[in-house]
Design a protein around this motif. Structure first.
Motif, PDB file in Angstrom:
ATOM      1  N   UNK A  94       5.915  10.843   2.143  1.00  0.00           N
ATOM      2  CA  UNK A  94       6.225  10.264   3.443  1.00  0.00           C
ATOM      3  C   UNK A  94       6.356   8.744   3.330  1.00  0.00           C
ATOM      4  N   UNK A  95       7.571   8.248   3.130  1.00  0.00           N
ATOM      5  CA  UNK A  95       7.773   6.793   3.026  1.00  0.00           C
ATOM      6  C   UNK A  95       7.231   6.076   4.255  1.00  0.00           C
ATOM      7  N   UNK A  96       6.529   4.969   4.024  1.00  0.00           N
ATOM      8  CA  UNK A  96       5.948   4.206   5.116  1.00  0.00           C
ATOM      9  C   UNK A  96       4.597   4.717   5.561  1.00  0.00           C
ATOM     10  N   UNK A  97       4.284   5.964   5.227  1.00  0.00           N
ATOM     11  CA  UNK A  97       3.005   6.578   5.626  1.00  0.00           C
ATOM     12  C   UNK A  97       2.152   6.879   4.401  1.00  0.00           C
ATOM     13  N   UNK A  98       2.657   7.758   3.544  1.00  0.00           N
ATOM     14  CA  UNK A  98       1.960   8.070   2.298  1.00  0.00           C
ATOM     15  C   UNK A  98       2.977   8.496   1.265  1.00  0.00           C
ATOM     16  N   UNK A  99       3.186   7.680   0.249  1.00  0.00           N
ATOM     17  CA  UNK A  99       4.240   7.942  -0.728  1.00  0.00           C
ATOM     18  C   UNK A  99       3.764   7.631  -2.146  1.00  0.00           C
ATOM     19  N   UNK A 100       4.055   8.564  -3.064  1.00  0.00           N
ATOM     20  CA  UNK A 100       3.848   8.301  -4.482  1.00  0.00           C
ATOM     21  C   UNK A 100       5.196   7.906  -5.060  1.00  0.00           C
ATOM     22  N   UNK A 101       5.285   6.684  -5.545  1.00  0.00           N
ATOM     23  CA  UNK A 101       6.550   6.167  -6.060  1.00  0.00           C
ATOM     24  C   UNK A 101       6.791   6.676  -7.483  1.00  0.00           C
ATOM     25  N   UNK A 102       8.041   6.601  -7.968  1.00  0.00           N
ATOM     26  CA  UNK A 102       8.342   7.092  -9.320  1.00  0.00           C
ATOM     27  C   UNK A 102       7.482   6.466 -10.415  1.00  0.00           C
ATOM     28  N   UNK A 103       7.001   5.241 -10.182  1.00  0.00           N
ATOM     29  CA  UNK A 103       6.169   4.583 -11.206  1.00  0.00           C
ATOM     30  C   UNK A 103       4.681   4.913 -11.038  1.00  0.00           C
ATOM     31  N   UNK A 104       4.374   5.870 -10.150  1.00  0.00           N
ATOM     32  CA  UNK A 104       2.996   6.337 -10.012  1.00  0.00           C
ATOM     33  C   UNK A 104       2.136   5.547  -9.055  1.00  0.00           C
ATOM     34  N   UNK A 105       2.725   4.622  -8.312  1.00  0.00           N
ATOM     35  CA  UNK A 105       1.958   3.850  -7.336  1.00  0.00           C
ATOM     36  C   UNK A 105       1.956   4.562  -5.988  1.00  0.00           C
ATOM     37  N   UNK A 106       1.033   4.146  -5.130  1.00  0.00           N
ATOM     38  CA  UNK A 106       0.913   4.767  -3.815  1.00  0.00           C
ATOM     39  C   UNK A 106       1.093   3.707  -2.735  1.00  0.00           C
ATOM     40  N   UNK A 107       1.966   3.993  -1.767  1.00  0.00           N
ATOM     41  CA  UNK A 107       2.248   3.037  -0.712  1.00  0.00           C
ATOM     42  C   UNK A 107       2.250   3.736   0.642  1.00  0.00           C
ATOM     43  N   UNK A 112      -1.421  -3.774   8.395  1.00  0.00           N
ATOM     44  CA  UNK A 112      -0.929  -2.539   7.770  1.00  0.00           C
ATOM     45  C   UNK A 112       0.272  -1.970   8.541  1.00  0.00           C
ATOM     46  N   UNK A 113       0.221  -2.026   9.865  1.00  0.00           N
ATOM     47  CA  UNK A 113       1.323  -1.514  10.695  1.00  0.00           C
ATOM     48  C   UNK A 113       2.595  -2.316  10.431  1.00  0.00           C
ATOM     49  N   UNK A 114       2.478  -3.623  10.448  1.00  0.00           N
ATOM     50  CA  UNK A 114       3.653  -4.478  10.252  1.00  0.00           C
ATOM     51  C   UNK A 114       4.247  -4.317   8.854  1.00  0.00           C
ATOM     52  N   UNK A 115       3.380  -4.189   7.868  1.00  0.00           N
ATOM     53  CA  UNK A 115       3.847  -4.076   6.489  1.00  0.00           C
ATOM     54  C   UNK A 115       4.609  -2.779   6.237  1.00  0.00           C
ATOM     55  N   UNK A 116       4.177  -1.696   6.888  1.00  0.00           N
ATOM     56  CA  UNK A 116       4.750  -0.382   6.584  1.00  0.00           C
ATOM     57  C   UNK A 116       5.810   0.104   7.559  1.00  0.00           C
ATOM     58  N   UNK A 117       5.704  -0.310   8.817  1.00  0.00           N
ATOM     59  CA  UNK A 117       6.649   0.164   9.831  1.00  0.00           C
ATOM     60  C   UNK A 117       7.566  -0.933  10.370  1.00  0.00           C
ATOM     61  N   UNK A 118       7.206  -2.174  10.114  1.00  0.00           N
ATOM     62  CA  UNK A 118       7.990  -3.301  10.616  1.00  0.00           C
ATOM     63  C   UNK A 118       9.453  -3.274  10.222  1.00  0.00           C
ATOM     64  N   UNK A 119       9.786  -2.958   8.955  1.00  0.00           N
ATOM     65  CA  UNK A 119      11.191  -2.957   8.534  1.00  0.00           C
ATOM     66  C   UNK A 119      12.083  -2.007   9.327  1.00  0.00           C
ATOM     67  N   UNK A 120      11.497  -0.957   9.957  1.00  0.00           N
ATOM     68  CA  UNK A 120      12.298   0.011  10.719  1.00  0.00           C
ATOM     69  C   UNK A 120      12.327  -0.331  12.210  1.00  0.00           C
ATOM     70  N   UNK A 121      11.782  -1.505  12.565  1.00  0.00           N
ATOM     71  CA  UNK A 121      11.681  -1.917  13.976  1.00  0.00           C
ATOM     72  C   UNK A 121      10.977  -0.860  14.821  1.00  0.00           C
TER      73      UNK A 121
END
Length: 276
Positions: free
Chosen positions: A45-58, A254-263
């Motif tokens: 779930x991008x912006x909520x819970x995501x494991x990226x291809x390099x193994x990081x979590x965002x 945390x809200x601004x960092x993860x959801x801000x780009x989608x307005x």
């Protein structure tokens, strides 16, 4: 003199043993001392819970999980993230596979019969994601006789099928990524889940301009942190951590960092109700 040295050495050993015992007791309560903690999150779930291809979590839930674990006494390096698909969350908690779950986990009575929650820490609303050029779906009833995708175990899917559009052709899959692929390939007409999750997908660079949120508030989804049933001590500690997160400004960050780009227009931090 030899006896004195031996006595002193024995005293040191006893003191160390007592100290270790005390630390062990503290570890059990607070999680300090370098012990590992396993936390359930979503991996897709991008912006909520995501494991990226390099193994990081965002994502927002990942940031919340790290903050709470930190308040419980765990360093970030001691957190092990475990995938918690919607249909498996209760089982993971009941089996003790995870300590707690932060995974867009809406609080409801059916789930509370099996697990406990701390929070809520976020208020989302169910919405629909459609292709950007689709103007045929503007309300929930438009989903009747349309192909609707959601995830197995999701309250959103049940809400549509039971209350909003009973004639919708509901297709339930293992993860939202499968729904996004189906939507992109025109295998399905819409995806339903929380607007926070949908906004996260729509904001991804590879999907820019392809999808849009319909803009409906089909339900209130209060996200809680899932716990094993009866763990009142952990519930109290996590609720305290969530209050601190709002108070010190971390929640807004945390809200601004993860959801801000989608307005994304978020609701204010909700009042904590669980365990009170």
């Amino acid at each position: 003199m030899k006896v004195s040295k031996a006595g002193a050495a024995a005293a040191v050993v006893i003191a160390l043993a007592l100290s270790a015992t005390a630390c062990g007791s503290d570890d059990k309560d607070s999680g300090s001392g370098g012990k590992k903690i396993v936390v359930g999150i979503k991996f897709d779930q991008p912006g909520v819970g995501l494991k990226t291809p390099d193994g990081k979590f965002t994502g927002f839930d990942v940031d919340v999980a790290k903050y709470v674990a930190g308040k419980l006494g765990y360093a970030e390096k001691d957190i092990e993230f475990k995938q918690a698909p919607s249909a498996q969350r209760e089982t993971l908690l009941q089996n003790g596979d995870v300590k707690f779950i932060v995974a867009s986990y809406s609080i409801n009575d059916k789930r509370k019969a099996k697990v406990d929650f701390a929070g809520p820490y976020f208020l989302a609303h169910q919405d629909l994601l459609v292709r950007a050029d689709d103007n045929t779906i503007t309300k929930a009833a438009d989903l009747n006789n349309k192909k609707l995708c959601s995830v197995t175990g999701s309250t959103s899917a049940q809400n549509v099928k039971e209350k909003l559009a009973p004639k919708a052709d509901l297709q339930q899959v293992g993860g939202y990524s499968e729904c996004i692929t189906g939507l992109e390939n025109k295998a399905v007409d819409a995806l339903t889940t929380d607007n926070s999750i949908l906004a996260g997908y729509a904001a991804q660079p590879q999907f820019k301009g392809k999808f849009k949120l319909v803009g409906l508030n089909l339900s209130n989804e209060n996200y809680g942190i899932g716990l094993k049933k009866g763990d009142k001590d952990l519930q109290t500690k996590i609720n305290a951590a969530l209050k601190d997160m709002v108070k010190d400004g971390s929640w807004d960050k945390f809200v601004k960092a993860n959801f801000g780009p989608a307005n994304y227009k978020n609701e204010p931090a909700p009042q904590i109700t669980e365990g009170s």
